[in-house]
Design an enzyme around this catalytic site. Structure first.
Site, PDB file in Angstrom:
ATOM      1  N   LYS A 158       0.645  -1.086  -0.152  1.00 30.02           N
ATOM      2  CA  LYS A 158       0.097  -0.053  -0.159  1.00 30.02           C
ATOM      3  C   LYS A 158       0.874   1.261   0.014  1.00 30.02           C
ATOM      4  CE  LYS A 158      -3.903  -2.326   0.778  1.00 30.02           C
ATOM      5  NZ  LYS A 158      -5.125  -2.251  -0.031  1.00 30.02           N
ATOM      6  N   LYS A 188      -2.478   1.294  -2.377  1.00 32.99           N
ATOM      7  CA  LYS A 188      -2.719   0.498  -3.347  1.00 32.99           C
ATOM      8  C   LYS A 188      -2.153   0.496  -4.877  1.00 32.99           C
ATOM      9  CE  LYS A 188      -7.052  -0.098  -2.600  1.00 32.99           C
ATOM     10  NZ  LYS A 188      -8.781  -0.811  -2.650  1.00 32.99           N
ATOM     11  N   ASP A 204      -2.921  -5.176  -5.687  1.00 28.95           N
ATOM     12  CA  ASP A 204      -4.308  -4.718  -5.483  1.00 28.95           C
ATOM     13  C   ASP A 204      -5.192  -4.790  -6.792  1.00 28.95           C
ATOM     14  OD1 ASP A 204      -4.625  -2.724  -2.629  1.00 28.95           O
ATOM     15  OD2 ASP A 204      -5.905  -4.080  -3.528  1.00 28.95           O
ATOM     16  N   HIS A 238      -9.816 -12.300  -7.038  1.00 31.52           N
ATOM     17  CA  HIS A 238     -10.565 -11.299  -6.188  1.00 31.52           C
ATOM     18  C   HIS A 238     -11.668 -10.871  -6.534  1.00 31.52           C
ATOM     19  CE1 HIS A 238     -10.759  -7.325  -4.406  1.00 31.52           C
ATOM     20  NE2 HIS A 238      -9.578  -7.453  -3.825  1.00 31.52           N
ATOM     21  N   LYS A 289     -12.951  -3.980   7.844  1.00 30.20           N
ATOM     22  CA  LYS A 289     -13.552  -2.764   7.225  1.00 30.20           C
ATOM     23  C   LYS A 289     -14.734  -2.928   6.439  1.00 30.20           C
ATOM     24  CE  LYS A 289     -10.570  -2.097   3.422  1.00 30.20           C
ATOM     25  NZ  LYS A 289      -9.255  -1.576   2.664  1.00 30.20           N
ATOM     26  N   SER A 296      -9.720 -11.100   4.339  1.00 27.46           N
ATOM     27  CA  SER A 296      -8.866  -9.799   4.080  1.00 27.46           C
ATOM     28  C   SER A 296      -9.878  -8.562   4.166  1.00 27.46           C
ATOM     29  CB  SER A 296      -8.491  -9.914   2.672  1.00 27.46           C
ATOM     30  OG  SER A 296      -8.019  -8.773   1.952  1.00 27.46           O
ATOM     31  N   GLY A 297      -9.187  -7.459   4.314  1.00 27.03           N
ATOM     32  CA  GLY A 297      -9.948  -6.352   4.380  1.00 27.03           C
ATOM     33  C   GLY A 297     -10.145  -5.688   5.921  1.00 27.03           C
ATOM     34  N   GLN A 341      -5.047 -12.045   4.428  1.00 30.34           N
ATOM     35  CA  GLN A 341      -4.503 -10.953   3.657  1.00 30.34           C
ATOM     36  C   GLN A 341      -4.341  -9.595   4.519  1.00 30.34           C
ATOM     37  OE1 GLN A 341      -3.031  -7.936   1.620  1.00 30.34           O
ATOM     38  NE2 GLN A 341      -5.170  -7.419   2.145  1.00 30.34           N
ATOM     39  N   GLY A 370      -2.824  -5.783   4.369  1.00 25.12           N
ATOM     40  CA  GLY A 370      -2.140  -4.696   3.290  1.00 25.12           C
ATOM     41  C   GLY A 370      -2.034  -3.535   4.422  1.00 25.12           C
ATOM     42  N   GLY A 371      -2.897  -2.731   4.729  1.00 27.13           N
ATOM     43  CA  GLY A 371      -2.655  -1.445   5.732  1.00 27.13           C
ATOM     44  C   GLY A 371      -1.939  -1.864   6.945  1.00 27.13           C
TER      45      GLY A 371
HETATM   46  C1  CAP Z   1      -7.529  -5.016   1.645  1.00 27.34           C
HETATM   47  C2  CAP Z   1      -7.944  -4.952   0.131  1.00 27.34           C
HETATM   48  C3  CAP Z   1      -8.755  -5.960  -0.469  1.00 27.34           C
HETATM   49  C4  CAP Z   1     -10.002  -6.069   0.345  1.00 27.34           C
HETATM   50  C5  CAP Z   1     -11.022  -6.767  -0.702  1.00 27.34           C
HETATM   51  C6  CAP Z   1      -8.238  -3.547  -0.351  1.00 27.34           C
HETATM   52  O1  CAP Z   1      -6.685  -4.330   1.943  1.00 27.34           O
HETATM   53  O2  CAP Z   1      -6.727  -5.127  -0.457  1.00 27.34           O
HETATM   54  O3  CAP Z   1      -8.914  -5.523  -1.904  1.00 27.34           O
HETATM   55  O4  CAP Z   1      -9.933  -6.953   1.137  1.00 27.34           O
HETATM   56  O5  CAP Z   1     -12.393  -7.044   0.019  1.00 27.34           O
HETATM   57  O6  CAP Z   1      -7.859  -3.154  -1.454  1.00 27.34           O
HETATM   58  O7  CAP Z   1      -9.064  -3.179   0.613  1.00 27.34           O
HETATM   59  P1  CAP Z   1      -6.436  -3.716   3.509  1.00 27.34           P
HETATM   60  P2  CAP Z   1     -12.661  -8.559   0.244  1.00 27.34           P
HETATM   61  O8  CAP Z   1      -5.830  -4.978   4.084  1.00 27.34           O
HETATM   62  O9  CAP Z   1      -5.592  -2.712   3.527  1.00 27.34           O
HETATM   63  O10 CAP Z   1      -7.785  -3.533   3.962  1.00 27.34           O
HETATM   64  O11 CAP Z   1     -11.495  -9.168   0.831  1.00 27.34           O
HETATM   65  O12 CAP Z   1     -14.081  -8.454   1.000  1.00 27.34           O
HETATM   66  O13 CAP Z   1     -13.349  -9.053  -1.070  1.00 27.34           O
HETATM   67 MG    MG Z   2      -7.311  -4.610  -2.582  1.00 27.39          MG
END
Ligand code: CAP
Ligand code: MG
Length: 428
Positions: free
Chosen positions: A151, A153, A179, A269, A309, A351-352, A373, A375-376
């Site tokens: 990130k 992203k 991402d 994804h 989130k 993730s998220g 997963q 990221g932040g």
């Molecule tokens: C998470 C993430 C993923 C989300 C997708 C984002 O980043 O890379 O795309 O998890 O949602 O771009 O938000 P963080 P889901 O770890 O920084 O939140 O997994 O529900 O499909």
């Molecule tokens: Mg993402």
């Protein structure tokens, strides 16, 4: 004499045969429309009917009529004769059971909640090439696999992206991930990012002695996706990542065939799903998306976190795990049975909005056969991505050893620093 024949598609005496596809809908009629009139419209428009009787209709064609056979407001089950569907053609299946019907004036709200695919249709799709056991063989570990997206992203150069990968892999990350909206922008072109990142992957593997991999996002026009997948193979990659809903099911099917030839696993994804899965009254459930993704043959799929989130209710996340990992689903009042006919399992990805402080709750909810997963929660670590990756591994070690994070943090400073930064917050 009425010109309508919708009620011909309602038959509560019908019992679906094992070769029929059954769909479970949530149906809310428009004001002034009865439930049978609404349900008849759904069954008609999604099989062979339209708004008026037809001079071209013959008794023989009636065998193709869908039948609404169970109506327990708002839940309706509709059985579809197998002949309505083309084997191996997911776009056509969805144009039938998830097509015009969402726009009918006589229906106020309509949601496709679940689908029971009959054996012949299940067997006409490839299913996952690797599945959970095949992915496990790549890494040779039984713990949750760790994934991270650098990130911000999008915005890093290819060099910065590869360097971020090296940092995180060196800190203990198993898998780097692009991402969902990173493809081949001018400042981070796909080929350059691939070449630099896989070089860094090899370096980190050598230095750590651990298997490392990279979910590089090939999302693009279909022929370009195949070109990108072949480049990944030539660089020694194990995976491609694809945004399955923005590329579309036909493209996913083509990519899956190519990945069979190349021996590449597919990370799916689900960006865009919440446009139609989030409204509990209208659209299509994530349950149906997950069933289609398993049939199409992805090896890994995002299922949510409950604590992060993005909207992901506990019962939905657990239901998605069952859809992806079960051999057979018996069905309940609100779900349909599903025999997976032996197709492989799909690895659930949580993730998220995650960070090390939430790891115990995710593992408690989903078990250890998952990918986590973050990221932040890694790239916001006060001591950088390498420390962030280390903190994630430490949170998993503590959880699997049954040690409270706060206790483990006393002797593991990266985890301590992560807990000082975010504690156990549930981001929104
Ligand atoms: C998470 C993430 C993923 C989300 C997708 C984002 O980043 O890379 O795309 O998890 O949602 O771009 O938000 P963080 P889901 O770890 O920084 O939140 O997994 O529900 O499909
Ligand atoms: Mg993402």
């Amino acid at each position: 004499m009425t010109t309508e024949w919708y009620l011909d598609f309602v038959d509560t005496s019908h019992r679906p045969s094992s070769d029929e596809l059954v769909a479970l809908f949530r149906v809310e009629p428009a004001p002034g429309i009865s439930m049978p009139e609404a349900v008849g419209r759904v069954a008609s428009e999604s099989s062979i009917g339209t708004w008026t009787k037809l001079t071209t209709m013959t008794p023989e064609k009636r065998r193709l009529m869908a039948k609404a056979f169970s109506i327990k407001k708002p839940w309706v089950k509709i059985a579809y004769p197998a002949e309505l569907f083309e084997a191996g053609n997911m776009p056509q299946v969805l144009s039938s059971i998830a097509g015009n019907i969402f726009g009918m004036k006589a229906i106020k709200n309509l949601r496709l909640e679940d689908v029971s695919f009959p054996p012949a249709l299940v067997e006409s799709f490839p299913g996952p090439q690797f599945g959970i056991s095949g992915i496990r063989k790549i890494f040779g570990v039984e713990r949750p696999l760790t994934v991270s997206v650098p990130k911000p992203k999008v915005g890093m150069t290819s060099e910065e992206h590869a360097q971020a990968g090296y940092e995180a892999w060196s800190g203990g990350l198993d898998i780097l991930k692009d991402d969902e909206n990173l493809s081949s922008q001018t400042f981070n072109q796909f080929e350059r990012r691939a070449r630099l990142s896989f070089k860094m992957r090899d370096k980190a593997e050598k230095e750590t002695g651990e298997k490392k991999s990279y979910l590089i996002n090939v999302t693009a026009e279909t022929k370009e996706m195949l070109r990108r997948a072949r480049l990944v193979k030539s660089l020694g990659g194990e995976y491609v990542m694809v945004d399955i809903l923005t590329t579309g099911w036909a493209a996913v099917q083509t990519l899956r065939e190519e990945c069979e030839q190349l021996g590449l696993a597919i990370h799916a994804h689900r960006a865009f799903h919440a446009a139609f899965t989030r409204n509990p009254k209208h659209g299509m459930s994530m349950r149906v998306v997950a069933k289609i993704a398993r049939l199409q043959g992805v090896d890994q799929l995002h299922v949510g976190t409950v604590v992060g989130k993005l909207e992901s209710p506990k019962e939905e996340v657990l239901a998605l795990k069952e859809v992806l990992t079960s051999d057979k689903i018996n069905g309940t009042a609100g779900t349909l049975p599903q025999d997976w006919r032996g197709i492989k399992q799909v690895f659930p990805v949580s993730s998220g909005g995650l960070h090390p402080g939430l790891v115990p709750q995710v593992i408690k909810l989903l078990g250890r056969d998952i990918l986590i997963q973050i990221g932040g929660g890694i790239w916001g670590h006060p001591d950088g991505g390498r420390a962030g990756a280390r903190a994630l591994r430490q949170a998993i070690e503590a959880t699997l050893d049954g040690i409270p994070l706060s206790e483990y943090a006393e002797t593991h400073q990266e985890l301590r620093r992560a807990l000082e930064t975010w504690g156990y917050i549930r981001p929104k």
